[in-house]
Write a protein that holds these residues in place. Sequence first.
Motif, short mmCIF file in Angstrom:
data_model
loop_
_atom_site.label_atom_id
_atom_site.label_comp_id
_atom_site.label_asym_id
_atom_site.label_seq_id
_atom_site.Cartn_x
_atom_site.Cartn_y
_atom_site.Cartn_z
N SER A 12 -13.27 13.79 -22.18
CA SER A 12 -13.08 12.39 -22.59
C SER A 12 -13.64 11.42 -21.56
N GLN A 13 -13.62 11.79 -20.29
CA GLN A 13 -14.10 10.89 -19.24
C GLN A 13 -15.63 10.84 -19.17
N PHE A 14 -16.29 11.93 -19.52
CA PHE A 14 -17.74 12.00 -19.34
C PHE A 14 -18.56 11.93 -20.62
N PHE A 15 -17.98 12.28 -21.75
CA PHE A 15 -18.80 12.41 -22.95
C PHE A 15 -18.39 11.51 -24.11
N VAL A 16 -17.24 10.88 -24.05
CA VAL A 16 -16.80 10.01 -25.14
C VAL A 16 -17.18 8.58 -24.79
N LYS A 17 -17.93 7.95 -25.66
CA LYS A 17 -18.34 6.56 -25.47
C LYS A 17 -17.46 5.67 -26.34
N LEU A 18 -16.81 4.71 -25.72
CA LEU A 18 -16.01 3.76 -26.48
C LEU A 18 -16.92 2.72 -27.11
N PRO A 19 -16.60 2.28 -28.31
CA PRO A 19 -17.45 1.28 -28.95
C PRO A 19 -17.37 -0.07 -28.22
N ILE A 20 -18.50 -0.71 -28.09
CA ILE A 20 -18.55 -2.05 -27.50
C ILE A 20 -18.52 -3.04 -28.65
N PRO A 21 -17.61 -4.01 -28.61
CA PRO A 21 -17.54 -4.97 -29.72
C PRO A 21 -18.84 -5.76 -29.82
N ILE A 22 -19.36 -5.84 -31.04
CA ILE A 22 -20.59 -6.60 -31.26
C ILE A 22 -20.44 -7.62 -32.38
N HIS A 23 -19.30 -7.62 -33.08
CA HIS A 23 -19.12 -8.59 -34.16
C HIS A 23 -18.69 -9.94 -33.59
N LEU A 39 -12.94 -5.53 -14.54
CA LEU A 39 -13.17 -5.27 -15.95
C LEU A 39 -12.61 -6.36 -16.85
N GLY A 40 -11.47 -6.92 -16.48
CA GLY A 40 -10.90 -8.00 -17.28
C GLY A 40 -11.80 -9.21 -17.34
N ARG A 41 -12.37 -9.58 -16.19
CA ARG A 41 -13.27 -10.74 -16.15
C ARG A 41 -14.54 -10.46 -16.95
N GLU A 42 -15.08 -9.26 -16.83
CA GLU A 42 -16.28 -8.92 -17.58
C GLU A 42 -15.99 -8.82 -19.08
N ALA A 43 -14.80 -8.34 -19.43
CA ALA A 43 -14.42 -8.30 -20.85
C ALA A 43 -14.34 -9.71 -21.41
N ALA A 44 -13.71 -10.62 -20.67
CA ALA A 44 -13.61 -12.01 -21.11
C ALA A 44 -15.00 -12.63 -21.23
N ASN A 45 -15.86 -12.34 -20.28
CA ASN A 45 -17.23 -12.84 -20.30
C ASN A 45 -17.97 -12.34 -21.54
N HIS A 46 -17.83 -11.07 -21.86
CA HIS A 46 -18.49 -10.49 -23.03
C HIS A 46 -17.95 -11.10 -24.32
N ILE A 47 -16.65 -11.28 -24.39
CA ILE A 47 -16.04 -11.84 -25.59
C ILE A 47 -16.50 -13.28 -25.80
N VAL A 48 -16.66 -14.03 -24.72
CA VAL A 48 -17.17 -15.40 -24.84
C VAL A 48 -18.60 -15.37 -25.39
N ARG A 49 -19.41 -14.42 -24.94
CA ARG A 49 -20.77 -14.29 -25.46
C ARG A 49 -20.78 -14.00 -26.96
N LEU A 50 -19.72 -13.38 -27.46
CA LEU A 50 -19.63 -13.05 -28.88
C LEU A 50 -19.09 -14.21 -29.72
N GLY A 51 -18.91 -15.37 -29.10
CA GLY A 51 -18.59 -16.58 -29.85
C GLY A 51 -17.13 -16.82 -30.15
N VAL A 52 -16.23 -16.34 -29.32
CA VAL A 52 -14.81 -16.57 -29.54
C VAL A 52 -14.52 -18.08 -29.52
N SER A 53 -13.60 -18.51 -30.37
CA SER A 53 -13.24 -19.92 -30.41
C SER A 53 -12.42 -20.32 -29.19
N LYS A 54 -11.51 -19.44 -28.76
CA LYS A 54 -10.69 -19.73 -27.58
C LYS A 54 -10.38 -18.42 -26.89
#
Length: 81
Positions: A12-23, A39-54
């Motif tokens: 699970s650590q080496f071969f399972v890829k978690l889906p990255i949200p793209i919607h 990771l939390g800051r980068e997750a927030a950064n990615h979610i902002v790029r995906l157009g979150v309202s808040k």
Amino acid sequence: MSPRAGLSLLYSQFFVKLPIPIHSFSGQTIIVTGSNTGLGREAANHIVRLGVSKVILAVRKIRKGEDAKRYIEGQQAGQAL
């Protein structure tokens, strides 16, 4: 830990890829815990790029949350936050 459990963990650590949200997250409010570093800051950064309202940056210290907000705003040049 049994050998089977150990192999399962390694797999699970080496071969399972978690889906990255793209919607799009438009019209949604997202809370990101631990969003001032790592990771939390980068997750927030990615979610902002995906157009979150808040996005709500859930942090322990307001100053660190404000630093994270400035970082994300700097990464999102040209996008309204």
